[in-house]
Write a protein that holds these residues in place. Structure first.
Motif, PDB file in Angstrom:
ATOM      1  N   ASN A 120       8.171  13.310   0.128  1.00 53.70           N
ATOM      2  CA  ASN A 120       6.748  13.627   0.064  1.00 53.70           C
ATOM      3  C   ASN A 120       6.016  12.621  -0.805  1.00 53.70           C
ATOM      4  N   GLY A 121       4.868  12.205  -0.347  1.00 55.66           N
ATOM      5  CA  GLY A 121       4.084  11.245  -1.114  1.00 55.66           C
ATOM      6  C   GLY A 121       4.497   9.814  -0.858  1.00 55.66           C
ATOM      7  N   ALA A 122       5.437   9.595   0.067  1.00 54.35           N
ATOM      8  CA  ALA A 122       5.926   8.237   0.331  1.00 54.35           C
ATOM      9  C   ALA A 122       4.880   7.385   1.048  1.00 54.35           C
ATOM     10  N   GLY A 123       3.944   8.026   1.746  1.00 53.04           N
ATOM     11  CA  GLY A 123       2.892   7.272   2.443  1.00 53.04           C
ATOM     12  C   GLY A 123       2.941   7.412   3.953  1.00 53.04           C
ATOM     13  N   LYS A 124       3.709   8.376   4.453  1.00 48.98           N
ATOM     14  CA  LYS A 124       3.862   8.523   5.903  1.00 48.98           C
ATOM     15  C   LYS A 124       2.535   8.895   6.573  1.00 48.98           C
ATOM     16  N   THR A 125       1.876   9.907   6.015  1.00 48.92           N
ATOM     17  CA  THR A 125       0.592  10.317   6.587  1.00 48.92           C
ATOM     18  C   THR A 125      -0.439   9.202   6.436  1.00 48.92           C
ATOM     19  N   THR A 126      -0.400   8.536   5.299  1.00 51.96           N
ATOM     20  CA  THR A 126      -1.321   7.419   5.078  1.00 51.96           C
ATOM     21  C   THR A 126      -1.111   6.324   6.133  1.00 51.96           C
ATOM     22  N   LEU A 127       0.148   6.115   6.493  1.00 50.46           N
ATOM     23  CA  LEU A 127       0.437   5.115   7.519  1.00 50.46           C
ATOM     24  C   LEU A 127      -0.199   5.527   8.849  1.00 50.46           C
ATOM     25  N   ARG A 131      -4.585   0.811  -0.580  1.00 46.07           N
ATOM     26  CA  ARG A 131      -4.750   1.271  -1.954  1.00 46.07           C
ATOM     27  C   ARG A 131      -5.773   2.400  -1.999  1.00 46.07           C
ATOM     28  N   PHE A 132      -5.503   3.362  -2.866  1.00 49.15           N
ATOM     29  CA  PHE A 132      -6.512   4.371  -3.206  1.00 49.15           C
ATOM     30  C   PHE A 132      -6.803   4.182  -4.680  1.00 49.15           C
ATOM     31  N   GLY A 133      -7.864   3.481  -5.003  1.00 50.35           N
ATOM     32  CA  GLY A 133      -8.116   3.170  -6.408  1.00 50.35           C
ATOM     33  C   GLY A 133      -6.946   2.372  -6.953  1.00 50.35           C
TER      34      GLY A 133
HETATM   35  N1  LIG Z   1      -7.422   9.855   0.825  1.00 45.22           N
HETATM   36  C1  LIG Z   1      -6.622   9.668  -0.245  1.00 45.22           C
HETATM   37  N2  LIG Z   1      -7.167   9.386  -1.440  1.00 45.22           N
HETATM   38  C2  LIG Z   1      -6.367   9.203  -2.527  1.00 45.22           C
HETATM   39  N3  LIG Z   1      -5.055   9.274  -2.498  1.00 45.22           N
HETATM   40  C3  LIG Z   1      -4.447   9.554  -1.329  1.00 45.22           C
HETATM   41  C4  LIG Z   1      -5.215   9.779  -0.144  1.00 45.22           C
HETATM   42  N4  LIG Z   1      -4.352  10.044   0.872  1.00 45.22           N
HETATM   43  C5  LIG Z   1      -3.123   9.986   0.341  1.00 45.22           C
HETATM   44  N5  LIG Z   1      -3.174   9.697  -0.984  1.00 45.22           N
HETATM   45  C6  LIG Z   1      -2.029   9.505  -1.873  1.00 45.22           C
HETATM   46  O1  LIG Z   1      -1.201   8.558  -1.248  1.00 45.22           O
HETATM   47  C7  LIG Z   1       0.163   8.897  -1.448  1.00 45.22           C
HETATM   48  C8  LIG Z   1       0.843   9.023  -0.099  1.00 45.22           C
HETATM   49  O2  LIG Z   1       0.429  10.232   0.500  1.00 45.22           O
HETATM   50  P1  LIG Z   1       0.811  10.633   1.979  1.00 45.22           P
HETATM   51  O3  LIG Z   1       0.582   9.491   2.860  1.00 45.22           O
HETATM   52  O4  LIG Z   1       0.121  11.897   2.298  1.00 45.22           O
HETATM   53  O5  LIG Z   1       2.380  10.893   1.834  1.00 45.22           O
HETATM   54  P2  LIG Z   1       3.378  11.590   2.846  1.00 45.22           P
HETATM   55  O6  LIG Z   1       2.687  11.893   4.097  1.00 45.22           O
HETATM   56  O7  LIG Z   1       4.489  10.605   2.986  1.00 45.22           O
HETATM   57  O8  LIG Z   1       3.855  12.841   2.139  1.00 45.22           O
HETATM   58  C9  LIG Z   1       0.187  10.180  -2.252  1.00 45.22           C
HETATM   59  O9  LIG Z   1       0.364   9.831  -3.615  1.00 45.22           O
HETATM   60  C10 LIG Z   1      -1.176  10.758  -2.031  1.00 45.22           C
HETATM   61  O10 LIG Z   1      -1.577  11.531  -3.129  1.00 45.22           O
END
Ligand SMILES: Nc1ncnc2c1ncn2[C@@H]1O[C@H](COP(=O)(O)OP(=O)(O)O)[C@@H](O)[C@H]1O
Ligand SMILES: [Mg+2]
Lengths: 318, 237
Positions: free
Chosen positions: B36-43, B10-12
């Protein structure tokens, strides 16, 4: 090779010439000794700032701890002075461990934490009067010894000791900077995540730099104690030991290795010989003006002028 | 090799990952897809240690790494690239690789650095300042080179093929296959291009709004109606 090392060669030459010219002048040699003490602390401060990325306003803590540790260990535990000097550095390094939690703090907060920390040690030295003599001071500890016919407690002897110790610390600083650790630390300054993600333990490396910086500062505090042969909390933990090295390092160029050392001697002599003559009271204000002018005219410091500009990098070589 | 169990981030108020679970074996090349925004980079950030999960487990070679520091995971053999390249500043390309090798792989082996420079077509740029003297595609290759220098067993690649025209892309895909073979890697690659995933990967996992909506052979996954729906109009966004 010679050109690249020219500033260093010139400094070493000057260090050898000074006793030849002023050897008979106790006043000048005394000033040089004090200037070299400041030089050692300035070097340690710049090492922490340059390699560890930490700005410290509290090096007086390490200076005072090193001074008291060496004085007490030589007087009360009978440790030979050469060993007690090293022990002074070691105890100062040990005392810096208490600062480790602050390593996670960002810039200004670290600076404030270390400032508070310095004050705590001054209070300790004052309150533990059964051990340190408290605010009345502590004087009954050995002077620097005579080894191989060299009386290190004489002005000339102290001078050479300090020249050699500053030289050794310069070499140590250069070796760390040139090592893989130095390279990783250089990267960390602006790309911490990128550096950690390839396996660099950023906190650990910074901690090593803090330890090394504290050790050097404590060592010079210890040498100073045995040279002056008197300690009181207000003197050993004086804010001067925090501030003067910063001015010196910035004046000489804290990005360079030699800059802080040359800056320290220059600033100290200027303060004592010129500023004091102009303004007997509050002469430090002239240093402040000088520093401000320096930052405006040559922000990389005197020795920064020698460093060739690398593309994108503000790290001048020296 | 890698197993995620109900990972939630979670981010907030934003749930970036919700109960993400999947496992992969050694030697697999897995495509991670999703809009885009699915959470791939976050993963990737969660697996490598930049982001802490709210709950769930991350196991690398049967070992729980969810609580481990970033640098410790790199030393275990977990390498990654950043979608937006992050070269180490004030270092040359070669120094970037040397730091990665010394601290990530725990050894100094200049010959291997030369090899990586060669493989990643960076040899002629070796002495350049990484942050200021490289073009974007060179920076992306440096991302992979840095990760390789740490001697990883698992490599997370975040959109390393983006921005390449089709011929360069084909060449790069061949390059990734070569790396996979030569260094015995397990790879997770984030990539939008369905064809690329189909040729390169034996498996695809689809994320949408932080949840796994499909997992399987690429051809099956891309025929899945839920995936098609999530993808329509967003694949090139
Ligand atoms: N450090 C962070 N703080 C707040 N929100 C984040 C952060 N990193 C990613 N997000 C949010 O998490 C969601 C997933 O982002 P991200 O993982 O970059 O997606 P993807 O790589 O699939 O395009 C997006 O809505 C993004 O704005
Ligand atoms: Mg992304």
């Amino acid at each position: 090779m010679v050109v690249k090392n020219l500033p260093g060669i010139l400094l070493a030459l000057a260090a050898c010439l000074i006793p030849l010219v002023y050897g008979g002048n106790g006043y000048i040699m005394g000033l040089m000794v004090s200037g070299l003490i400041v030089a050692g602390v300035a070097l340690a401060w710049a090492l922490l700032g340059n390699l560890g990325g930490m700005v410290s306003f509290g090096h007086a803590a390490f200076f005072g701890v090193g001074a008291y540790a060496s004085a007490l260990l030589s007087a009360k535990a009978g440790l030979p002075v050469p060993l007690s000097l090293l022990a002074g550095g070691a105890v100062a390094a040990l005392s810096s461990l208490a600062m480790l939690p602050a390593l996670r703090l960002s810039g200004p907060y670290f600076a404030l934490a270390i400032l508070a920390y310095a004050h705590i040690f001054k209070i300790l030295a004052t309150e533990l009067s059964w051990l340190t003599g408290g605010s009345a001071g502590f004087a009954r500890f050995p002077v620097l010894p005579t080894i191989a016919g060299i009386d290190f407690s004489s002005r000339i002897g102290s001078y050479w000791l300090l020249v050699v110790m500053v030289g050794l610390c310069l070499l140590a600083y250069r070796a760390v900077k040139a090592s893989h650790v130095g390279t990783a630390l250089r990267a960390m300054a602006e790309s911490e995540d990128a550096t950690r993600v390839v396996g660099v333990n950023a906190t650990l490396l910074k901690a090593w730099m803090l330890l090394l910086s504290a050790f050097i500062t404590g060592l010079f505090g210890a040498m100073n104690a045995h040279i002056i042969n008197f300690l009181e909390p207000d003197y050993a933990f004086s804010g001067t030991w925090s501030v003067l090295p910063i001015i010196a390092a910035i004046f000489g160029g804290y990005r360079t290795i030699l800059g802080p050392v040359a800056g320290a001697v220059a600033i100290y002599l200027f303060d004592q010989l010129v500023a004091k003559a102009i303004l007997p009271v509050g002469h430090q204000i002239i240093l402040g003006v000088l520093l401000a002018g320096m930052i405006l005219i040559a922000p990389n410091g005197l020795f920064g002028l020698f460093g060739k500009k690398k593309t994108g990098a503000a790290h001048a070589a020296a | 090799m890698l197993r995620l169990e109900d990972v939630t981030v979670r981010f907030g108020g934003l749930v970036a990952l919700k109960d993400v679970s999947f496992a992969m074996g050694a030697g697999e090349i897995l495509g991670l897809v999703g809009p885009n925004g699915a959470g791939k980079t976050t993963l990737f950030n969660t697996i490598s240690g930049l982001v802490r999960p709210r709950s769930g487990n991350i196991l690398f070679e049967e070992r729980e790494i969810g609580g481990m520091a970033l640098h410790a995971r790199a030393r275990l053999g977990l390498g990654r690239t950043f979608q937006i390249p992050q070269p180490m500043h004030h270092l040359t390309v070669r120094e970037n690789l040397t730091v990665a090798q010394v601290f990530g792989a725990g050894k100094s082996d200049p010959a291997r650095i030369d090899e990586i420079l060669q493989v990643m077509e960076l040899a002629e740029h070796a002495e350049r300042d990484a942050a200021t003297e490289l073009a974007l595609q060179e920076l992306k290759r440096l991302e992979i080179a840095k990760a390789l220098a740490t001697n990883p067993r698992l490599l997370l690649l975040d959109e390393v093929l983006a921005g390449l025209e089709s011929q360069a892309k084909r060449r790069f895909i061949a390059k990734l296959r070569e790396l996979h073979q030569r260094y015995g890697l397990t790879i997770v690659i984030v990539e939008h291009d369905i064809e690329t995933i189909s040729t390169l990967c034996s498996r695809a996992v689809v994320l949408n709004f932080g949840q796994v909506i499909a997992d399987g052979a690429p051809d099956d996954v891309f025929r899945n109606p839920a995936v098609v729906e999530s993808y329509t109009g967003t694949a090139d966004a």
